[in-house]
Design an enzyme around this catalytic site. Structure first.
Site, PDB file in Angstrom:
ATOM      1  N   GLU A   1       0.879  -1.317   0.145  1.00 41.74           N
ATOM      2  CA  GLU A   1      -0.103  -0.038   0.011  1.00 41.74           C
ATOM      3  C   GLU A   1       0.715   1.261  -0.111  1.00 41.74           C
ATOM      4  O   GLU A   1       0.768   2.157   0.876  1.00 41.74           O
ATOM      5  CB  GLU A   1      -0.982   0.132   1.286  1.00 41.74           C
ATOM      6  CG  GLU A   1      -1.775  -1.348   1.274  1.00 41.74           C
ATOM      7  CD  GLU A   1      -3.080  -0.829   2.385  1.00 41.74           C
ATOM      8  OE1 GLU A   1      -2.840   0.217   3.007  1.00 41.74           O
ATOM      9  OE2 GLU A   1      -4.133  -1.951   2.426  1.00 41.74           O
TER      10      GLU A   1
ATOM     11  N   GLU B   1      -5.307  -8.745   1.301  1.00 41.51           N
ATOM     12  CA  GLU B   1      -5.995  -8.067   2.504  1.00 41.51           C
ATOM     13  C   GLU B   1      -7.514  -7.849   2.203  1.00 41.51           C
ATOM     14  O   GLU B   1      -7.833  -7.369   1.398  1.00 41.51           O
ATOM     15  CB  GLU B   1      -5.317  -6.860   3.266  1.00 41.51           C
ATOM     16  CG  GLU B   1      -4.124  -7.042   3.948  1.00 41.51           C
ATOM     17  CD  GLU B   1      -3.582  -5.769   4.218  1.00 41.51           C
ATOM     18  OE1 GLU B   1      -4.366  -4.689   4.828  1.00 41.51           O
ATOM     19  OE2 GLU B   1      -2.304  -5.492   4.233  1.00 41.51           O
TER      20      GLU B   1
HETATM   21  C1  PNW Z   1      -4.296  -1.410   5.492  1.00 39.69           C
HETATM   22  N1  PNW Z   1      -7.603   3.840   4.539  1.00 39.69           N
HETATM   23  O1  PNW Z   1      -4.226  -0.284   5.838  1.00 39.69           O
HETATM   24  C2  PNW Z   1      -2.923  -2.283   5.981  1.00 39.69           C
HETATM   25  O2  PNW Z   1      -2.127  -2.882   4.844  1.00 39.69           O
HETATM   26  C3  PNW Z   1      -2.968  -2.843   7.416  1.00 39.69           C
HETATM   27  O3  PNW Z   1      -1.888  -2.644   7.851  1.00 39.69           O
HETATM   28  C4  PNW Z   1      -4.100  -2.345   8.081  1.00 39.69           C
HETATM   29  O4  PNW Z   1      -4.114  -2.908   9.495  1.00 39.69           O
HETATM   30  C5  PNW Z   1      -5.317  -2.791   7.385  1.00 39.69           C
HETATM   31  O5  PNW Z   1      -5.250  -2.182   5.899  1.00 39.69           O
HETATM   32  C6  PNW Z   1      -6.526  -2.251   8.197  1.00 39.69           C
HETATM   33  O6  PNW Z   1      -6.571  -0.876   8.154  1.00 39.69           O
HETATM   34  C7  PNW Z   1      -5.105   0.812   5.666  1.00 39.69           C
HETATM   35  O7  PNW Z   1      -7.433   4.863   5.016  1.00 39.69           O
HETATM   36  C8  PNW Z   1      -5.003   1.788   6.293  1.00 39.69           C
HETATM   37  O8  PNW Z   1      -8.174   3.797   3.504  1.00 39.69           O
HETATM   38  C9  PNW Z   1      -5.824   2.850   5.715  1.00 39.69           C
HETATM   39  C10 PNW Z   1      -6.714   2.802   4.766  1.00 39.69           C
HETATM   40  C11 PNW Z   1      -6.578   1.730   4.220  1.00 39.69           C
HETATM   41  C12 PNW Z   1      -5.973   0.525   4.263  1.00 39.69           C
END
Ligand code: PNW
Length: 490
Positions: free
Chosen positions: A170, A390
């Site tokens: 990401e 994920e």
């Molecule tokens: C992902 N958003 O994070 C990450 O790859 C993980 O480490 C995390 O724990 C998981 O999703 C759940 O949040 C994100 O703001 C964080 O759109 C923020 C966003 C998307 C994914």
């Protein structure tokens, strides 16, 4: 599709069922075994940066409990485990490789292989050594070169046993949440730095793909978090343009340099003022995009990891008071004031569609995953095979009197999204695996430990693990498809 038809569905041969974590979120041992500060350790010391001012020092203590955690994976029947290595553990202070740090990952890989679980390794899941941030972090082009040194060290230690290599997790989050909105480490709020971070992570990715490939790595890819940008009013030109901008910054700015070797024309136009350009600056500053960069970034990859939790209903109009929704769906949850990740498009709003929401306040819309997967294949003829790296949900779990966690909503979320993947496959998407986020409740970045995504509960007082009902349901699904962990194919 119901759970029964999910097991009778003709999943592609060798479909990989797995679960995922990331080093910073589960390991703990923040300053043990030679590990030094990552940007997240430093960020956690900024008052208000993390909800409850929590830190990553102990997290799930996975560093010390790794064999027991692998035993849980085996019990669940996971065919693969997606984890990340910590740059700040492997090269503390970004100095020479730390044998003790690499040894932890070597033991993890051995333990997995022994249990018949395929190791799925990610090199960068957001924990840059703080020493490199002090030299400019991802806004500094040199960090891309340092990343290749780190990737080379990890490959030298594990390349004899690890077959699946992911460069970045990401980059949207580590570049735009880290350097523009500032809700993630290093907490900067500087649009130019964020755009530079995007380009330098791309460059680091491309150079690492070349380096890993020449070392003999078999399967190399990247994981992106991708969304559907849905205009609130599909006939309103303002909303249509808002959706275009969201699609540009969330999806195409990452997909197109990698798959097509070029930034989208509209992205270049929107971000030129923030330095996304091949032209030298007005005062003779070096161009961000240098000759040869895009060719490196476009080096072919073997798979694309897709992380997807929710899609986005987006508008270019201010939110009406009656409308609900978020001013910004990426606020982070901490008390420190957040900027916008939408560099140059800060006017985007996210009106509510009235769908159910998880504890993250993210909308639940399983069909969005199907739509995304099908659309990607249609849009990009050169798309490599896809893996859902994920997908999952945070809910406020309660522990029942018998000690069990009856997480009905998470179970439903997972099964509905797996069904959505099955439909996408029926409609032609080339999806080869599904990793649920997450194996364990863990450190949810700026939300701290308050948001639980695990299919296994972690009691943060005793660090005890309890498989939740969702974990049992996922295990039953894997067993039902016949896709459980056996000796992984090399
Ligand atoms: C992902 N958003 O994070 C990450 O790859 C993980 O480490 C995390 O724990 C998981 O999703 C759940 O949040 C994100 O703001 C964080 O759109 C923020 C966003 C998307 C994914």
């Amino acid at each position: 599709m119901t759970p029964t038809s999910l097991t009778t569905f003709a999943w592609p041969e060798g479909f990989i069922w797995g679960s995922a974590t990331a080093a910073a979120q589960v390991e703990g041992a923040g300053h043990e075994g030679g590990k030094e500060d990552s940007i997240w350790d430093a960020f956690a010391r900024v008052p208000g940066a993390i909800a409850g001012d929590e830190n990553l020092e102990i997290a799930d203590d996975h560093y010390h409990r790794m064999p027991a955690d692998v035993a849980i994976m085996k019990r669940l029947g996971l065919r693969s485990y997606r984890f990340s290595t910590s740059w700040a553990r492997v090269r503390p202070g970004d100095r020479a490789a730390n044998g003790e740090g690499l040894d932890f990952y070597s033991r993890l890989v051995d333990e997995l292989l022994e249990a018949g679980i395929l190791p799925w390794l990610t090199l960068y899941h957001w924990d840059l050594p703080q020493a490199l941030e002090e030299k400019g972090g991802w806004a500094n082009r040199d960090t891309a070169a340092r990343f290749v040194d780190y990737a080379t060290d990890v490959y030298a230690a594990l390349g004899d046993r690890v077959t699946h290599w992911t460069t970045f997790n990401e980059p949207f989050c580590s570049a735009l949440l880290g350097y523009a909105s500032g809700v993630h480490a290093p907490g900067r709020q500087d649009g130019r730095a964020a755009v530079a971070a995007v380009h330098h992570q791309h460059l680091a990715h491309g150079r690492a793909v070349l380096a890993l490939r020449s070392s003999g790595a078999e399967h190399i890819g990247i994981t992106l978090n991708l969304t559907n940008a849905v205009p609130r009013d599909p006939s309103d030109p303002v909303d249509i343009d808002a959706a275009r901008r969201l699609d540009s910054l969330a999806n195409r700015i990452f997909l197109e340099p990698m798959l097509l070797g070029a930034y989208p024309a509209d992205t270049l136009r929107d971000l030129e003022a923030f330095g996304l350009s091949e032209a030298t600056g007005p005062n003779g500053e070096a161009a961000l995009i240098q000759a040869g960069d895009l060719e490196i970034i476009g080096t072919p990859i073997d798979f694309l990891g897709v992380n997807h939790y929710h899609d986005d209903s987006v508008s270019g109009h201010p939110l009406a008071a009656s409308e609900g929704g978020d001013a910004d769906s990426h606020s982070g949850g901490a008390s420190r004031p957040a900027g916008s990740p939408w560099v140059g498009s800060e006017h985007l709003t996210f009106p509510s569609r009235g769908l159910p929401r998880t504890a993250m306040d993210w909308e639940v819309n399983p069909d969005g995953l199907r739509a995304l997967l099908v659309r990607l294949g249609e849009q990009y003829p050169t798309l490599p095979p896809l893996y859902i790296t994920e997908n999952g949900a945070a809910y406020d779990d309660t522990v029942a009197a018998d000690g069990a966690v009856h997480d009905r909503e998470r179970t439903q979320y997972i099964l509905d999204h797996v069904a959505s993947v099955a439909l996408a496959i029926e409609q032609g998407a080339d999806v080869r695996g599904y990793f649920v986020w997450s194996l364990l409740d863990n450190f949810e970045w700026s939300y701290g430990y308050g948001k639980r995504f695990g299919i296994v509960r972690v009691d943060y007082d005793t660090l005890e693990r309890t498989v939740k009902d969702s974990g049992l349901a996922f295990a039953a699904l894997i067993a039902g498809t016949g896709g459980g962990g056996s000796a992984p194919a090399r």
